[in-house]
Design a protein around this motif. Structure first.
Motif, PDB file in Angstrom:
ATOM      1  N   GLY A  51     -27.901  20.074-125.977  1.00  0.00           N
ATOM      2  CA  GLY A  51     -27.630  21.282-126.741  1.00  0.00           C
ATOM      3  C   GLY A  51     -26.356  21.983-126.346  1.00  0.00           C
ATOM      4  N   ASP A  52     -26.339  23.271-126.636  1.00  0.00           N
ATOM      5  CA  ASP A  52     -25.162  24.104-126.408  1.00  0.00           C
ATOM      6  C   ASP A  52     -25.410  25.040-125.221  1.00  0.00           C
ATOM      7  OD1 ASP A  52     -26.871  26.076-127.456  1.00  0.00           O
ATOM      8  OD2 ASP A  52     -26.108  25.778-129.480  1.00  0.00           O
ATOM      9  N   ARG A  91     -28.451  18.559-120.569  1.00  0.00           N
ATOM     10  CA  ARG A  91     -27.167  18.135-121.119  1.00  0.00           C
ATOM     11  C   ARG A  91     -26.674  19.162-122.143  1.00  0.00           C
ATOM     12  NH1 ARG A  91     -26.608  15.711-117.105  1.00  0.00           N
ATOM     13  NH2 ARG A  91     -26.376  13.495-116.870  1.00  0.00           N
ATOM     14  N   GLY A  92     -26.740  20.435-121.742  1.00  0.00           N
ATOM     15  CA  GLY A  92     -26.216  21.503-122.580  1.00  0.00           C
ATOM     16  C   GLY A  92     -24.770  21.797-122.209  1.00  0.00           C
ATOM     17  N   ILE A  93     -23.940  22.006-123.211  1.00  0.00           N
ATOM     18  CA  ILE A  93     -22.550  22.399-123.004  1.00  0.00           C
ATOM     19  C   ILE A  93     -22.255  23.570-123.925  1.00  0.00           C
ATOM     20  CG2 ILE A  93     -20.119  21.732-123.204  1.00  0.00           C
ATOM     21  CD1 ILE A  93     -20.909  18.876-122.526  1.00  0.00           C
ATOM     22  N   GLY A  94     -21.853  24.681-123.335  1.00  0.00           N
ATOM     23  CA  GLY A  94     -21.593  25.896-124.088  1.00  0.00           C
ATOM     24  C   GLY A  94     -20.581  25.716-125.205  1.00  0.00           C
ATOM     25  N   GLY A  95     -20.905  26.299-126.360  1.00  0.00           N
ATOM     26  CA  GLY A  95     -19.994  26.313-127.495  1.00  0.00           C
ATOM     27  C   GLY A  95     -19.999  25.073-128.359  1.00  0.00           C
ATOM     28  N   GLN A  96     -20.735  24.049-127.969  1.00  0.00           N
ATOM     29  CA  GLN A  96     -20.654  22.790-128.704  1.00  0.00           C
ATOM     30  C   GLN A  96     -21.398  22.814-130.031  1.00  0.00           C
ATOM     31  OE1 GLN A  96     -21.047  19.073-126.548  1.00  0.00           O
ATOM     32  NE2 GLN A  96     -18.833  19.293-126.489  1.00  0.00           N
ATOM     33  N   THR A  97     -20.884  21.985-130.941  1.00  0.00           N
ATOM     34  CA  THR A  97     -21.455  21.824-132.270  1.00  0.00           C
ATOM     35  C   THR A  97     -22.032  20.413-132.386  1.00  0.00           C
ATOM     36  OG1 THR A  97     -19.307  21.125-133.107  1.00  0.00           O
ATOM     37  CG2 THR A  97     -19.844  23.472-133.316  1.00  0.00           C
ATOM     38  N   THR A  98     -22.786  20.173-133.454  1.00  0.00           N
ATOM     39  CA  THR A  98     -23.437  18.862-133.606  1.00  0.00           C
ATOM     40  C   THR A  98     -22.465  17.693-133.664  1.00  0.00           C
ATOM     41  OG1 THR A  98     -23.686  19.165-136.006  1.00  0.00           O
ATOM     42  CG2 THR A  98     -25.558  19.792-134.617  1.00  0.00           C
ATOM     43  N   LEU A 153     -22.830  14.598-131.060  1.00  0.00           N
ATOM     44  CA  LEU A 153     -22.948  13.224-131.534  1.00  0.00           C
ATOM     45  C   LEU A 153     -21.973  12.308-130.800  1.00  0.00           C
ATOM     46  CD1 LEU A 153     -24.277  11.242-133.466  1.00  0.00           C
ATOM     47  CD2 LEU A 153     -22.678  12.004-135.238  1.00  0.00           C
ATOM     48  N   VAL A 154     -20.764  12.788-130.545  1.00  0.00           N
ATOM     49  CA  VAL A 154     -19.758  11.994-129.823  1.00  0.00           C
ATOM     50  C   VAL A 154     -20.239  11.676-128.412  1.00  0.00           C
ATOM     51  CG1 VAL A 154     -17.436  12.085-128.804  1.00  0.00           C
ATOM     52  CG2 VAL A 154     -17.779  12.778-131.176  1.00  0.00           C
ATOM     53  N   TYR A 157     -27.771  15.509-137.280  1.00  0.00           N
ATOM     54  CA  TYR A 157     -29.135  15.376-136.745  1.00  0.00           C
ATOM     55  C   TYR A 157     -29.665  13.963-137.007  1.00  0.00           C
ATOM     56  CZ  TYR A 157     -29.719  20.550-136.696  1.00  0.00           C
ATOM     57  OH  TYR A 157     -29.622  21.892-136.485  1.00  0.00           O
ATOM     58  N   ALA A 158     -29.491  13.500-138.236  1.00  0.00           N
ATOM     59  CA  ALA A 158     -30.000  12.174-138.615  1.00  0.00           C
ATOM     60  C   ALA A 158     -29.336  11.072-137.787  1.00  0.00           C
ATOM     61  CB  ALA A 158     -29.779  11.932-140.105  1.00  0.00           C
ATOM     62  N   SER A 159     -28.040  11.181-137.562  1.00  0.00           N
ATOM     63  CA  SER A 159     -27.333  10.166-136.767  1.00  0.00           C
ATOM     64  C   SER A 159     -27.827  10.144-135.330  1.00  0.00           C
ATOM     65  CB  SER A 159     -25.824  10.430-136.794  1.00  0.00           C
ATOM     66  OG  SER A 159     -25.327  10.240-138.094  1.00  0.00           O
TER      67      SER A 159
END
Length: 132
Positions: free
Chosen positions: A17-18, A38-45, A49-50, A89-91
């Motif tokens: 997550g973020d 495995r949360g990283i602040g500010g991240q987007t989906t 995915l990367v 999400y699906a990926s």
């Protein structure tokens, strides 16, 4: 990886997550449990995915719990359509299932409606509800 290490990891749970995930002290909240943060602040989906392979698949968890989407709605990496968030999400789910990792999604949490003092339609409760 030695077989006993893979077995131990297969009993773990990975939280992806973020910043909301990042600030959780899993070792305190779930003492003695195999939870991997495995949360990283500010991240987007798209960013999650990367990094999904190195932060989830390569760790061989039994379960991945995904808390993501709030920063997408907030526009952290630019405007995003709800359909794009759902595709990400699906990926992530397809990758996890291909590696026999169970997927659990958390609801997208609401965000405040201001950004540096300005109202922003990107942070609307309507978009958050629609994404859920």
């Amino acid at each position: 990886m030695p077989p006993q290490t893979v077995r131990a990891r297969r009993e773990s749970r990975c939280l992806l997550g973020d910043s909301i995930t990042d600030i959780w002290h899993l070792d305190e909240y779930f003492s003695g449990k195999a939870y991997i943060n495995r949360g990283i602040g500010g991240q987007t989906t798209p960013q999650m995915l990367v990094r999904f392979r190195q932060d989830v698949i390569d760790l061989h968890p039994k379960v991945v719990i995904i808390l993501a989407g709030t920063n997408d709605i907030a526009g952290n990496t630019g405007p995003m359509r709800i359909e794009d968030i759902e595709d990400n999400y699906a990926s992530m789910a397809e990758l996890a299932r291909a590696h026999e990792i169970k997927v659990i999604y958390s609801s997208v949490l609401p965000v405040h409606t201001t950004r540096r003092g300005r109202r922003s339609f990107l942070r609307s409760a309507r978009r958050t509800r629609f994404c859920n």
